[in-house]
Design a protein around this motif. Structure first.
Motif, PDB file in Angstrom:
ATOM      1  N   LEU A  20       0.825  -1.205   0.000  1.00 30.80           N
ATOM      2  CA  LEU A  20       0.000   0.000   0.000  1.00 30.80           C
ATOM      3  C   LEU A  20       0.862   1.258   0.000  1.00 30.80           C
ATOM      4  N   ARG A  22       3.808   1.559  -1.289  1.00 31.48           N
ATOM      5  CA  ARG A  22       4.397   1.727  -2.617  1.00 31.48           C
ATOM      6  C   ARG A  22       3.422   2.372  -3.591  1.00 31.48           C
ATOM      7  N   HIS A  23       2.134   2.327  -3.249  1.00 36.21           N
ATOM      8  CA  HIS A  23       1.121   2.933  -4.115  1.00 36.21           C
ATOM      9  C   HIS A  23       0.600   4.230  -3.490  1.00 36.21           C
ATOM     10  N   ASP A  24       1.492   4.907  -2.782  1.00 33.09           N
ATOM     11  CA  ASP A  24       1.233   6.256  -2.264  1.00 33.09           C
ATOM     12  C   ASP A  24       0.075   6.302  -1.272  1.00 33.09           C
ATOM     13  N   GLU A 106      -2.521  -7.483  -6.493  1.00 33.96           N
ATOM     14  CA  GLU A 106      -3.056  -6.703  -7.611  1.00 33.96           C
ATOM     15  C   GLU A 106      -4.580  -6.609  -7.527  1.00 33.96           C
ATOM     16  N   LEU A 109      -5.566  -4.142  -4.690  1.00 32.76           N
ATOM     17  CA  LEU A 109      -5.421  -2.759  -5.123  1.00 32.76           C
ATOM     18  C   LEU A 109      -6.546  -2.358  -6.074  1.00 32.76           C
ATOM     19  N   ARG A 113      -9.342   0.620  -5.498  1.00 30.43           N
ATOM     20  CA  ARG A 113      -9.615   1.677  -6.474  1.00 30.43           C
ATOM     21  C   ARG A 113     -11.097   1.710  -6.837  1.00 30.43           C
ATOM     22  N   ASN A 138      -3.888   7.213 -11.042  1.00 33.10           N
ATOM     23  CA  ASN A 138      -2.554   6.659 -11.272  1.00 33.10           C
ATOM     24  C   ASN A 138      -1.483   7.273 -10.382  1.00 33.10           C
ATOM     25  N   ARG A 139      -1.887   8.270  -9.559  1.00 30.25           N
ATOM     26  CA  ARG A 139      -0.949   8.916  -8.629  1.00 30.25           C
ATOM     27  C   ARG A 139       0.234   9.505  -9.403  1.00 30.25           C
ATOM     28  N   GLU A 140      -0.083  10.270 -10.455  1.00 34.65           N
ATOM     29  CA  GLU A 140       0.957  10.769 -11.346  1.00 34.65           C
ATOM     30  C   GLU A 140       0.761  12.250 -11.615  1.00 34.65           C
ATOM     31  N   ARG A 152       7.166   9.277  -2.784  1.00 33.50           N
ATOM     32  CA  ARG A 152       5.819   8.957  -2.287  1.00 33.50           C
ATOM     33  C   ARG A 152       5.280  10.091  -1.431  1.00 33.50           C
TER      34      ARG A 152
END
Length: 224
Positions: A20, A22-24, A106, A109, A113, A138-140, A152
């Motif tokens: 989690l 790693r996915h901000d 996966e 996550l 979402r 996409n946290r971008e 992060r």
């Protein structure tokens, strides 16, 4: 995104926290119902990941307590009990989704979402200010189509500021968005993250500027 993870298996909890993060996502971790209830009362969370078999009882019993206090946080239940009757019990207690163990990270996550895309949690997937755009899914962050290389925590700071663009965001709110309970946080940790983010936005000519009021907070505004 801030997640409350309620899981008493040390190895699984450690792995989930790492994935989690790693996915901000900022992760608060509880090992039983009592601790989970205390954390849920102290902090606002975007989603609750809840194990059923906890040392002090069935995790499902936490959901009605939260709902009675007006806490509508989406709940994803994790459990080895995957029979239809168990799933029905989880949904009837107010859970929003149910994932049987073992599971692929996966899929977890993807389900998180999906929960956050539901109407009660619906939000624009892209936030814009100046030449800067931020993809919430996409946290971008991008400027003129070029992706910004952010850490992060820099990403979490940027998201919190963009959600209230043009308004002062209190330090307490930023701290809650960026650091989990139990993190060892130095007094100037938030200021360091903001300083690094500010420099990257200026270097990228993002058309935004981060202003701060000492001891109060920060705001992100568009530049002329």
């Amino acid at each position: 995104m801030r997640v409350l993870l309620v899981e008493d298996e040390p190895e699984l909890a450690s792995a989930l926290r790492a994935v989690l993060a790693r996915h901000d996502m900022v992760v608060d971790h509880a090992v039983d119902l009592v601790e989970a209830d205390q954390i849920a009362s102290a902090c606002a969370h975007d989603v609750l990941v809840l194990d059923r078999q906890l040392p002090d009882g069935d995790g499902l019993t936490l959901i009605p307590k939260l709902r009675a206090r007006g806490n509508r946080v989406p709940v994803l239940v994790l459990t080895v009990r995957s029979e239809i009757a168990d799933r029905v019990a989880g949904l009837d207690h107010g859970a929003d989704d149910y994932l049987a163990k073992p599971f692929a990270f996966e899929e977890l996550l993807a389900r998180l979402r999906a929960l956050l895309r539901r109407p009660a949690n619906m939000q624009s997937e892209v936030v814009r200010a100046g030449r800067l755009s931020f993809d919430l899914a996409n946290r971008e962050a991008c400027v003129g189509g070029t992706v910004l290389e952010l850490t992060r925590r820099e990403t979490l700071v940027l998201e919190a500021l963009l959600r209230r663009v043009g308004r002062m965001v209190p330090r307490s709110m930023l701290m809650e968005a960026v650091f989990a309970l139990g993190d060892e946080v130095q007094p100037n940790a938030l200021d360091t993250q903001v300083s690094r983010l500010r420099r990257k936005l200026v270097d990228a000519q993002g058309g935004v500027l981060i202003n701060g009021v000492r001891g109060v907070g920060y705001l992100l505004r568009e530049t002329p």
